[in-house]
Enzyme design. Structure first.
Site, PDB file in Angstrom:
ATOM      1  N   PRO A  87       0.381  31.396 -26.571  1.00 24.69           N
ATOM      2  CA  PRO A  87       1.737  30.880 -26.814  1.00 24.69           C
ATOM      3  C   PRO A  87       1.756  29.864 -27.949  1.00 24.69           C
ATOM      4  CG  PRO A  87       0.825  29.953 -24.785  1.00 24.69           C
ATOM      5  CD  PRO A  87      -0.138  30.984 -25.269  1.00 24.69           C
ATOM      6  N   GLU A 114      -5.913  28.683 -17.745  1.00 22.64           N
ATOM      7  CA  GLU A 114      -5.334  27.733 -18.705  1.00 22.64           C
ATOM      8  C   GLU A 114      -5.641  28.117 -20.145  1.00 22.64           C
ATOM      9  OE1 GLU A 114      -3.166  25.322 -18.100  1.00 22.64           O
ATOM     10  OE2 GLU A 114      -3.260  26.008 -16.019  1.00 22.64           O
ATOM     11  N   ARG A 152       3.312  52.145 -33.248  1.00 21.45           N
ATOM     12  CA  ARG A 152       4.438  52.995 -33.665  1.00 21.45           C
ATOM     13  C   ARG A 152       4.645  53.006 -35.184  1.00 21.45           C
ATOM     14  NH1 ARG A 152       8.920  53.060 -30.901  1.00 21.45           N
ATOM     15  NH2 ARG A 152      10.442  52.898 -32.563  1.00 21.45           N
ATOM     16  N   ASP A 167      14.509  51.630 -37.344  1.00 26.48           N
ATOM     17  CA  ASP A 167      14.503  50.635 -36.270  1.00 26.48           C
ATOM     18  C   ASP A 167      15.058  49.294 -36.749  1.00 26.48           C
ATOM     19  OD1 ASP A 167      13.427  52.119 -34.222  1.00 26.48           O
ATOM     20  OD2 ASP A 167      11.353  51.585 -34.674  1.00 26.48           O
TER      21      ASP A 167
END
Ligand code: SAH
Length: 239
Positions: A87, A114, A152, A167
């Site tokens: 993150p 963690e 993709r 897209d």
């Protein structure tokens, strides 16, 4: 395109990737995925891969040694960009996906608990990628997002009927509303132009829809871009 995934849950990655166009691409060999489990490299009594953080605090941390042995077990030439799912990384964008799709290999490291010992990050990791500003419980789902998004873009992965070119995000704009049978659903029909068979008119309508859609839903994508530039890129996309 070859992906290595360093993960404590290889089945989770294999199962998630076994569906739809990505599943087919794996079956046909267009994409290869090699999962390596640090637990197989734990040289202690209970195959432990995690331990308490130095300095105290909540949770556990993935230990350096099993991760180190896991990555060293891979062929050095097949590593490509070593990417930690985190993150704290750069938020993944279509632009970065398209760049990564030009390479031939990528190694994705999935954290749990963690996270992982910082010394592994310093020694091996080239890049940290986040799938968004929120925390999930492990890197596996994030790695599958990265593999799917890159997969993709690889030639032959999408069948004739699907195109990555149209897209959302491929040209900085969102995609268009789509319609299929039935032509009439209760009171609701289909925009007439789509039934006209007039390719140029359809392409023009789609261009405008793409611009309107983006203005409405993601005005931030259009900041600093003129209507003219938008219309040019959208013409290319919808032709
Ligand atoms: N304590 C860490 C979060 C650990 S979550 C922190 O505060 O930064 C456990 C693992 O899940 C992470 O090591 C990472 O591999 C994965 N993960 C969690 N959220 C993610 C995200 N937004 N993008 C990519 N991976 C994520």
């Amino acid at each position: 395109m070859h992906f290595n995934v360093i993960t404590l849950f290889p089945e989770m990655v294999a199962t998630t990737l076994s569906y739809g166009v990505i599943g087919k691409a794996i079956d046909s060999g267009l994409i290869t995925v090699d999962c390596v489990n640090p637990r197989d490299f734990a040289e202690n009594k209970h195959n432990r891969v995690d331990d308490k953080p130095f300095g105290g605090g909540a949770g556990m941390v993935m230990m350096y040694d099993p991760l180190h042995r896991a990555i060293e077990s891979l062929d050095e030439n097949s590593l490509g960009v070593v990417t930690l799912m985190s993150p704290q990384g750069q938020r993944l964008s279509q632009e970065r996906v398209n760049q990564l799709a030009k390479g031939s290999c990528i190694t994705l490291v999935c954290g749990r608990y963690e996270g992982i010992d910082q010394r592994f990050v310093e020694q091996y990791v080239d890049e940290e990628i986040s799938i968004g500003d929120y925390v999930i419980s492990g890197g596996e789902m994030a790695a599958c997002v990265v593999i799917d998004a890159i997969g993709r873009q690889i030639e032959g992965v999408l069948g004739d009927g699907e195109s990555a070119r149209t897209d959302s995000f491929m040209d900085g704009l969102l995609g268009i509303p789509q319609y299929t049978r039935s032509e009439i659903l209760g009171q609701s029909g289909v925009p007439e132009v789509l039934l006209s068979g007039h390719h140029q008119a359809i392409s023009l309508w789609r261009q405008q829809q793409s611009i309107n859609n983006t203005k409405l839903k993601r005005p931030d994508l259009m900041a600093g871009t003129s209507e003219r530039e938008l219309s040019d890129s959208s013409t290319q996309k919808n032709e």
